[in-house]
Design a protein around this motif. Structure first.
Motif, PDB file in Angstrom:
ATOM      1  N   ASP A 166       0.785  43.399  90.857  1.00 23.04           N
ATOM      2  CA  ASP A 166       1.538  42.269  91.340  1.00 23.04           C
ATOM      3  C   ASP A 166       2.152  42.656  92.752  1.00 23.04           C
ATOM      4  OD1 ASP A 166       4.227  43.384  91.191  1.00 23.04           O
ATOM      5  OD2 ASP A 166       3.562  43.790  89.295  1.00 23.04           O
ATOM      6  N   LEU A 167       3.102  41.290  93.631  1.00 23.22           N
ATOM      7  CA  LEU A 167       3.346  41.776  95.169  1.00 23.22           C
ATOM      8  C   LEU A 167       4.513  42.490  95.370  1.00 23.22           C
ATOM      9  CD1 LEU A 167       3.492  40.799  98.135  1.00 23.22           C
ATOM     10  CD2 LEU A 167       4.306  38.922  97.589  1.00 23.22           C
ATOM     11  N   SER A 168       5.212  43.028  94.119  1.00 27.13           N
ATOM     12  CA  SER A 168       6.907  43.315  94.294  1.00 27.13           C
ATOM     13  C   SER A 168       5.959  45.217  94.166  1.00 27.13           C
ATOM     14  CB  SER A 168       7.286  43.216  93.090  1.00 27.13           C
ATOM     15  OG  SER A 168       6.516  43.763  91.562  1.00 27.13           O
ATOM     16  N   LEU A 169       4.923  45.835  93.829  1.00 29.69           N
ATOM     17  CA  LEU A 169       5.130  46.676  93.711  1.00 29.69           C
ATOM     18  C   LEU A 169       4.544  47.607  95.528  1.00 29.69           C
ATOM     19  CD1 LEU A 169       2.928  47.661  89.967  1.00 29.69           C
ATOM     20  CD2 LEU A 169       5.471  48.706  91.423  1.00 29.69           C
ATOM     21  N   ALA A 170       3.516  46.599  95.159  1.00 23.48           N
ATOM     22  CA  ALA A 170       2.507  46.645  97.058  1.00 23.48           C
ATOM     23  C   ALA A 170       4.233  46.784  97.518  1.00 23.48           C
ATOM     24  CB  ALA A 170       1.821  45.432  97.215  1.00 23.48           C
ATOM     25  N   VAL A 171       4.612  45.835  97.918  1.00 26.12           N
ATOM     26  CA  VAL A 171       5.688  45.653  98.984  1.00 26.12           C
ATOM     27  C   VAL A 171       6.690  47.022  98.960  1.00 26.12           C
ATOM     28  CG1 VAL A 171       8.220  44.184  99.711  1.00 26.12           C
ATOM     29  CG2 VAL A 171       5.955  42.891  99.382  1.00 26.12           C
ATOM     30  N   MET A 172       7.049  47.337  98.071  1.00 23.07           N
ATOM     31  CA  MET A 172       7.581  48.538  97.749  1.00 23.07           C
ATOM     32  C   MET A 172       6.999  49.605  98.158  1.00 23.07           C
ATOM     33  SD  MET A 172      10.242  48.985  93.603  1.00 23.07           S
ATOM     34  CE  MET A 172      10.995  47.420  94.141  1.00 23.07           C
ATOM     35  N   GLN A 173       6.333  49.950  97.357  1.00 19.47           N
ATOM     36  CA  GLN A 173       5.254  51.326  97.991  1.00 19.47           C
ATOM     37  C   GLN A 173       5.149  50.868  99.628  1.00 19.47           C
ATOM     38  OE1 GLN A 173       5.232  52.744  95.553  1.00 19.47           O
ATOM     39  NE2 GLN A 173       6.016  51.431  94.407  1.00 19.47           N
ATOM     40  N   ALA A 174       5.036  49.950 100.331  1.00 21.74           N
ATOM     41  CA  ALA A 174       4.657  50.137 101.395  1.00 21.74           C
ATOM     42  C   ALA A 174       6.440  50.243 102.577  1.00 21.74           C
ATOM     43  CB  ALA A 174       4.650  48.486 102.203  1.00 21.74           C
ATOM     44  N   LYS A 175       7.565  49.449 101.545  1.00 21.75           N
ATOM     45  CA  LYS A 175       8.683  50.027 102.552  1.00 21.75           C
ATOM     46  C   LYS A 175       8.864  51.157 102.034  1.00 21.75           C
ATOM     47  CE  LYS A 175      12.458  47.762 101.486  1.00 21.75           C
ATOM     48  NZ  LYS A 175      12.787  47.801 102.725  1.00 21.75           N
ATOM     49  N   ALA A 176       7.932  51.677 100.730  1.00 17.63           N
ATOM     50  CA  ALA A 176       8.772  53.651 100.686  1.00 17.63           C
ATOM     51  C   ALA A 176       7.930  54.329 101.980  1.00 17.63           C
ATOM     52  CB  ALA A 176       7.805  54.361  99.846  1.00 17.63           C
ATOM     53  N   ILE A 177       6.734  54.240 102.095  1.00 18.37           N
ATOM     54  CA  ILE A 177       5.913  54.382 103.384  1.00 18.37           C
ATOM     55  C   ILE A 177       6.574  54.547 104.795  1.00 18.37           C
ATOM     56  CG2 ILE A 177       3.824  55.223 104.551  1.00 18.37           C
ATOM     57  CD1 ILE A 177       2.640  53.647 102.107  1.00 18.37           C
ATOM     58  N   ARG A 178       6.772  52.748 105.055  1.00 18.73           N
ATOM     59  CA  ARG A 178       8.027  52.198 106.320  1.00 18.73           C
ATOM     60  C   ARG A 178       9.187  53.545 106.137  1.00 18.73           C
ATOM     61  NH1 ARG A 178      10.240  52.974 109.561  1.00 18.73           N
ATOM     62  NH2 ARG A 178      11.218  51.232 111.198  1.00 18.73           N
ATOM     63  N   SER A 179       9.696  53.814 105.819  1.00 22.18           N
ATOM     64  CA  SER A 179      11.005  54.570 105.525  1.00 22.18           C
ATOM     65  C   SER A 179      10.897  56.135 106.030  1.00 22.18           C
ATOM     66  CB  SER A 179      11.655  54.591 103.850  1.00 22.18           C
ATOM     67  OG  SER A 179      12.966  54.643 104.035  1.00 22.18           O
ATOM     68  N   ALA A 180       9.379  56.068 106.169  1.00 28.42           N
ATOM     69  CA  ALA A 180       9.538  57.513 106.582  1.00 28.42           C
ATOM     70  C   ALA A 180       8.479  57.850 107.419  1.00 28.42           C
ATOM     71  CB  ALA A 180       9.102  58.507 104.621  1.00 28.42           C
ATOM     72  N   ALA A 181       7.616  57.090 107.250  1.00 25.70           N
ATOM     73  CA  ALA A 181       6.857  57.257 108.949  1.00 25.70           C
ATOM     74  C   ALA A 181       7.279  57.484 109.864  1.00 25.70           C
ATOM     75  CB  ALA A 181       5.814  55.682 108.940  1.00 25.70           C
ATOM     76  N   ASP A 182       8.411  56.697 110.557  1.00 25.19           N
ATOM     77  CA  ASP A 182       8.557  57.271 111.767  1.00 25.19           C
ATOM     78  C   ASP A 182      10.013  58.793 111.534  1.00 25.19           C
ATOM     79  OD1 ASP A 182      10.745  54.658 112.023  1.00 25.19           O
ATOM     80  OD2 ASP A 182      11.111  55.852 110.980  1.00 25.19           O
ATOM     81  N   SER A 183       9.427  59.535 110.336  1.00 31.00           N
ATOM     82  CA  SER A 183      10.556  60.439 110.589  1.00 31.00           C
ATOM     83  C   SER A 183       9.903  61.692 111.274  1.00 31.00           C
ATOM     84  CB  SER A 183      10.911  60.376 108.878  1.00 31.00           C
ATOM     85  OG  SER A 183      12.514  59.874 109.545  1.00 31.00           O
ATOM     86  N   GLY A 184       8.151  60.973 111.064  1.00 30.82           N
ATOM     87  CA  GLY A 184       7.324  62.455 111.848  1.00 30.82           C
ATOM     88  C   GLY A 184       6.235  62.616 110.118  1.00 30.82           C
ATOM     89  N   LEU A 185       6.686  62.101 109.111  1.00 33.67           N
ATOM     90  CA  LEU A 185       5.258  62.487 107.919  1.00 33.67           C
ATOM     91  C   LEU A 185       3.885  62.170 108.113  1.00 33.67           C
ATOM     92  CD1 LEU A 185       8.436  62.547 105.080  1.00 33.67           C
ATOM     93  CD2 LEU A 185       7.594  64.539 106.656  1.00 33.67           C
ATOM     94  N   ALA A 186       3.549  62.082 107.714  1.00 33.04           N
ATOM     95  CA  ALA A 186       1.810  61.966 107.621  1.00 33.04           C
ATOM     96  C   ALA A 186       2.018  60.758 106.725  1.00 33.04           C
ATOM     97  CB  ALA A 186       1.077  63.027 108.001  1.00 33.04           C
TER      98      ALA A 186
END
Length: 382
Positions: A166-186
């Motif tokens: 469902d959408l809730s899971l997709a958004v939750m994982q996307a937010k997790a990736i966004r949360s760390a992406a600009d800290s330099g994690l690949a």
């Protein structure tokens, strides 16, 4: 155009007490809101327990408790709530599985707890640059990448399948990736564009049409849905937050969903009962508050989403917060309503309410303003 936030890392966020220093003006926060936030934080600190987990083995809820303190500017090991942040983070880190999975509840809650907790660790890492958090966060992100379904979504259990749930899971994982992406994690190529595609595919027009290539889907009103059919305020807000956090500001779906969200907020009545009941269930409120903030005030379409709607949410939270001085179980708390009750529901409701009240302080990396060009190119979104 809506606003995008980019993390400050390397210890740049150094203010350690919960007092608004970023708020634009009294329409964002006021002494009553500050007092309500402090009462909520006091409830969280008072009820946390020696293990730091509020008596819960649900890492998502423990993460939300942690997020409330971080959003109010309280860093690990510093200030009046530094120990509370330390203990909750320690509980999360100590219970991370060798696979990177952040769930010690039933398997059906794998990716729900994992996504939310990973998001919180990303915020903590962006504020502290703590290597211990970074190692756990890196493993958690790799699990997200490895369990993305072929359609761009995720399942509740940590496994790769053809279609996400469902959408809730997709958004939750996307937010997790966004949360760390600009800290330099690949972030591996293709992960984020596929996730954004999955989010867009969950949009349904009121005329019944769906799909990325159907021109009729743009006609008239519509909204993001849970599973392609069931539209809720929570999913409308979650889809908006995901698009905003990845810089998709001009997506035509955003104003259509914001119209629905604004209408639901307008229906709220003035609250002064102090009965602990949130204006929306905690899950919905969590995304509604972020959607308002991330979209901000759209001058291009003359829609002051944030300025018009946030004060209503804020004042409703102030008016429904329990005020029972001397009652350690209730004073300063809110209930989650919805599907989470009892003490876990009170933790969830109080943590989300504090998070919403703390948004104007802009302490969290995800709430910081900044340029997006480098990040979108890095993630394949340009």
């Amino acid at each position: 155009m809506g606003r995008f936030r980019i993390a400050f890392i390397g210890g740049l966020l150094v203010l350690l007490v919960a007092r608004p220093v970023w708020a634009v003006g009294p329409w964002e926060t006021n002494p009553e809101a500050e007092a309500a936030l402090e009462r909520g934080l006091e409830w969280l600190a008072r009820n946390q327990g020696p293990k730091g987990n509020w008596g819960s083995n649900d890492l998502g809820l423990v993460g939300m408790g942690t997020l409330a303190f971080l959003a109010a500017g309280h860093m690990p090991g510093h200030g009046p709530y530094g120990d509370n942040v330390d203990r909750s983070l320690d509980f999360i880190l100590e219970n991370a599985k060798p696979s990177g999975l952040l769930n010690i509840s039933i398997p059906h809650r794998d990716m729900y707890n994992h996504g939310l907790t990973t998001f919180v660790l990303g915020q903590a890492y962006g504020m502290t640059d703590d290597a211990r958090i970074g190692r756990t966060l890196d493993a958690a992100l790799k699990l997200i990448y490895n369990t993305q379904c072929r359609d761009g979504g995720w399942d509740y259990e940590a496994r790769r399948q053809d279609r996400g749930h469902d959408l809730s899971l997709a958004v939750m994982q996307a937010k997790a990736i966004r949360s760390a992406a600009d800290s330099g994690l690949a972030v591996p190529p293709g992960i984020v564009p596929l996730a954004i595609q999955s989010v867009r595919e969950h949009y349904k027009a009121k005329n019944g049409t769906r799909g990325l290539d159907n021109p009729k889907v743009k006609e008239g009103p519509g909204q993001f849905t849970y599973d392609g059919n069931r539209g809720t305020t929570a999913m409308a807000a979650a889809g908006v937050v995901c698009l905003q956090e990845y810089g998709q500001y001009d997506d035509w779906r955003i104003p259509k969903n914001m119209t629905l969200i604004s209408r639901e907020i307008e229906r709220l009545k003035v609250e002064n009962s102090h009965n602990g009941r949130l204006p929306f269930d905690a899950y919905t409120l969590y995304y509604v508050g972020q959607a308002l903030y991330q979209v901000g005030d759209r001058e291009d379409i003359n829609e002051p989403y944030w300025r018009r709607n946030y004060p209503k949410l804020r004042d409703h939270l102030i008016g429904c917060q329990r005020l029972k001085p001397g009652d350690v179980d209730e004073h300063g708390s809110w209930d989650a309503t919805g599907h989470v009750g009892g003490k876990p529901g009170r933790l969830y409701g109080t943590a989300v309410a504090c998070f919403i009240l703390a948004i104007p302080n802009r302490y969290l990396p995800i709430l910081q303003e900044g340029k997006i060009e480098g990040l979108t190119q890095k993630l394949g979104l340009d």
